[in-house]
Design a protein around this motif. Structure first.
Motif, PDB file in Angstrom:
ATOM      1  N   PRO A 240      51.822 -27.128  -9.880  1.00 22.69           N
ATOM      2  CA  PRO A 240      51.842 -28.448  -9.242  1.00 22.69           C
ATOM      3  C   PRO A 240      52.746 -28.474  -8.011  1.00 22.69           C
ATOM      4  O   PRO A 240      53.660 -27.658  -7.884  1.00 22.69           O
ATOM      5  CB  PRO A 240      52.400 -29.355 -10.338  1.00 22.69           C
ATOM      6  N   VAL A 241      52.466 -29.399  -7.125  1.00 27.38           N
ATOM      7  CA  VAL A 241      53.336 -29.654  -5.983  1.00 27.38           C
ATOM      8  C   VAL A 241      54.457 -30.578  -6.434  1.00 27.38           C
ATOM      9  O   VAL A 241      54.202 -31.624  -7.038  1.00 27.38           O
ATOM     10  CB  VAL A 241      52.547 -30.292  -4.821  1.00 27.38           C
ATOM     11  N   VAL A 242      55.697 -30.205  -6.149  1.00 23.65           N
ATOM     12  CA  VAL A 242      56.843 -31.024  -6.550  1.00 23.65           C
ATOM     13  C   VAL A 242      57.495 -31.732  -5.365  1.00 23.65           C
ATOM     14  O   VAL A 242      58.329 -32.615  -5.552  1.00 23.65           O
ATOM     15  CB  VAL A 242      57.890 -30.183  -7.300  1.00 23.65           C
ATOM     16  N   LYS A 243      57.112 -31.342  -4.145  1.00 27.60           N
ATOM     17  CA  LYS A 243      57.629 -32.021  -2.949  1.00 27.60           C
ATOM     18  C   LYS A 243      56.681 -31.779  -1.782  1.00 27.60           C
ATOM     19  O   LYS A 243      56.109 -30.698  -1.657  1.00 27.60           O
ATOM     20  CB  LYS A 243      59.030 -31.519  -2.585  1.00 27.60           C
ATOM     21  N   ILE A 244      56.531 -32.794  -0.951  1.00 29.17           N
ATOM     22  CA  ILE A 244      55.759 -32.679   0.292  1.00 29.17           C
ATOM     23  C   ILE A 244      56.713 -32.926   1.446  1.00 29.17           C
ATOM     24  O   ILE A 244      57.518 -33.857   1.399  1.00 29.17           O
ATOM     25  CB  ILE A 244      54.599 -33.697   0.326  1.00 29.17           C
ATOM     26  N   GLU A 245      56.628 -32.089   2.474  1.00 30.69           N
ATOM     27  CA  GLU A 245      57.481 -32.253   3.646  1.00 30.69           C
ATOM     28  C   GLU A 245      56.659 -32.838   4.789  1.00 30.69           C
ATOM     29  O   GLU A 245      55.610 -32.302   5.151  1.00 30.69           O
ATOM     30  CB  GLU A 245      58.073 -30.902   4.062  1.00 30.69           C
ATOM     31  N   SER A 246      57.139 -33.941   5.334  1.00 36.38           N
ATOM     32  CA  SER A 246      56.435 -34.573   6.453  1.00 36.38           C
ATOM     33  C   SER A 246      57.288 -34.508   7.714  1.00 36.38           C
ATOM     34  O   SER A 246      58.503 -34.336   7.650  1.00 36.38           O
ATOM     35  CB  SER A 246      56.093 -36.030   6.120  1.00 36.38           C
TER      36      SER A 246
END
Length: 213
Positions: free
Chosen positions: A113-119
């Motif tokens: 799973p993805v635990v963080k998205i960087e924008s």
């Protein structure tokens, strides 16, 4: 959905306005009735999701920038860095993309799973691609968001810059899958194949027209 206190809203607004780098002082916006109706409908849809958001006061600027019918995404399932004001009508498809597409694609393609998205952020009072003399960016209307990277459980970081055309076929497949899924939700989607300005991120907005590249 929890509303902030007056103090919290004021603090968030102060941070938001600082993004214009000391430009003209903001003034309250007089939004068209159709926009107000769309905002009410949008907020009703947001209320059906298991998320936390904070409505923000409408603001416009003399140089054309604005942040009207905007909300702050507080908790939408996956932590996301650098998010500021975003129009509800852009934030809604973004939240749906995060909750329904990113998680599923990561599990399917990468096995974690993805635990963080960087924008790279949302509202920014600037022209398109930061090119002097260009038209106002949708970021200047709080109508866009740029996504640069995804952090998986265990710490692996998938970035648009290194992995879009990188050596790992699974990482490439994941990035292209979430990009194509975004094309079904947003009016404009730009990635590394669009131009050099987007070599390190995917840009999503709800501006005029339809374009996916």
């Amino acid at each position: 959905m929890r509303l902030s206190s007056a103090i919290a809203v004021f603090s968030l607004l102060t941070i938001l306005l600082s993004g214009c780098g000391g430009g003209p002082r903001p003034r309250r916006a007089a939004a068209p009735p159709d926009d107000a109706r769309a905002y009410r409908q949008c907020m009703a849809e947001v209320g059906k999701l298991d998320v936390q958001v904070q409505p923000l006061p409408d603001r416009t600027f003399a140089n054309g920038c604005s942040a009207t019918h905007a909300i702050k995404l507080v908790a939408i399932g996956i932590p996301i860095t650098n998010l500021g004001a975003m129009k509800c009508m852009t934030a809604l498809p973004f939240m749906q993309w995060v909750r329904q597409t990113v998680s599923q694609q990561a599990e399917t393609t990468l096995g974690k799973p993805v635990v963080k998205i960087e924008s790279f952020g949302t509202f920014a009072c600037r022209p398109k691609n930061n090119v002097k003399g260009a038209d106002l960016s949708e970021h200047g209307k709080a109508n866009a968001v740029d996504i640069a990277a995804f952090v998986l459980q265990g710490g692996r970081r998938i970035t648009v810059l290194k992995d879009w055309n990188g050596p790992d076929p699974q990482a490439r497949a994941f990035l292209r899958a979430v990009h194509q899924a975004a094309c079904k939700r947003f009016n404009i989607v730009l990635g590394p194949d669009a131009n050099a300005y987007h070599r390190d991120h995917m840009h999503f907005d709800m501006g005029m027209g339809r374009y996916c590249r």
